[in-house]
Design an enzyme around this catalytic site. Structure first.
Site, PDB file in Angstrom:
ATOM      1  N   SER A  92       3.508   3.106   4.321  1.00  0.00           N
ATOM      2  CA  SER A  92       4.025   1.917   5.262  1.00  0.00           C
ATOM      3  C   SER A  92       4.771   0.956   4.257  1.00  0.00           C
ATOM      4  CB  SER A  92       2.857   1.169   5.844  1.00  0.00           C
ATOM      5  OG  SER A  92       2.078   0.876   4.732  1.00  0.00           O
ATOM      6  N   HIS A 108       3.847  -4.042   2.590  1.00  0.00           N
ATOM      7  CA  HIS A 108       4.732  -4.162   3.598  1.00  0.00           C
ATOM      8  C   HIS A 108       6.108  -5.055   3.214  1.00  0.00           C
ATOM      9  CE1 HIS A 108       1.580  -3.000   6.655  1.00  0.00           C
ATOM     10  NE2 HIS A 108       1.779  -2.041   5.666  1.00  0.00           N
TER      11      HIS A 108
END
Length: 216
Positions: free
Chosen positions: A139, A194
């Site tokens: 991610s 992220h």
């Protein structure tokens, strides 16, 4: 058709497909080979011990299990996932975004961006998180691809004079999604990765594609 739709796309680029396939291999092995491989317990657990990102190796002075583990884990964690749902979610995003990136900076540029944003995601986690639990998943790289994509959208909107409102709303929605997932997962979302990946993606795009005409 909106200005945003003018961003070109190259779906099913070989570099994207090969990367997704390579990332799927560990999860397939964990499922097919099962537990108690060569007497070392569960294969997934062994992979996590050796390949996940461990903050303790940086912040708590833990002893590395093999030479350069501290350096290797900045990239190896991105090829491990917590299960098929985790893997599928990330790889669907890579497939969706990879063509946009390849169309702008080519297949080698895509691979370079993926590697750098994986490292950037790990760096964000190391700097902002105090967790000693293992961190895995692509991610960070996914948000790096999003960061580059959003920079190119901003670039295009500025060039054409299009309204910036839709861009800012999409970024607000992205932030809101992270907050929602963090709550639903009881704080087990690596939002730090992220953020690190996203900022690395934006910086990469700004440096290597400073104008709409420039492509590496």
């Amino acid at each position: 058709m909106s200005d945003f739709a003018r961003l070109s796309n190259r779906p099913n680029a070989p570099a994207v497909l090969w990367l997704v396939g390579l990332t799927c291999i560990p999860e397939a092995m964990f499922t097919l080979l099962g537990a108690d491989l060569i007497g070392q317990g569960n294969l997934r657990q062994v992979a996590m011990v050796y390949g996940a990102f461990w903050n303790g190796l940086i912040s708590a002075g833990w002893e590395a299990l093999y030479p350069f583990q501290r350096e290797v884990m900045f990239l190896s964690y991105a090829f491990l996932h917590g299960g098929f749902l985790h893997l599928i979610g990330n790889m669907m995003a890579v497939l969706a975004l990879g063509g946009i990136v390849v169309a702008r900076i080519g297949q080698q540029g895509f691979l370079l961006l993926y590697v750098l944003t994986s490292i950037g995601g790990a760096a964000g986690f190391a700097l902002l998180s105090s967790s000693t639990a293992p961190m895995v998943g692509a991610s960070g790289a996914v948000f790096g691809l999003i960061g580059a994509w959003k920079f190119w959208e901003w670039q295009l909107r500025r060039h054409t004079g299009a309204a910036m409102g839709p861009l800012w709303r999409s970024l607000a929605g992205l932030a809101g999604l992270n907050v929602l997932l963090w709550l639903l997962l009881s704080g087990l979302l690596a939002w730090e990765a992220h953020l690190g990946g996203f900022l690395t993606g934006v910086a990469f795009a700004a440096i290597v594609t400073p104008s709409l005409r420039y492509r590496i």
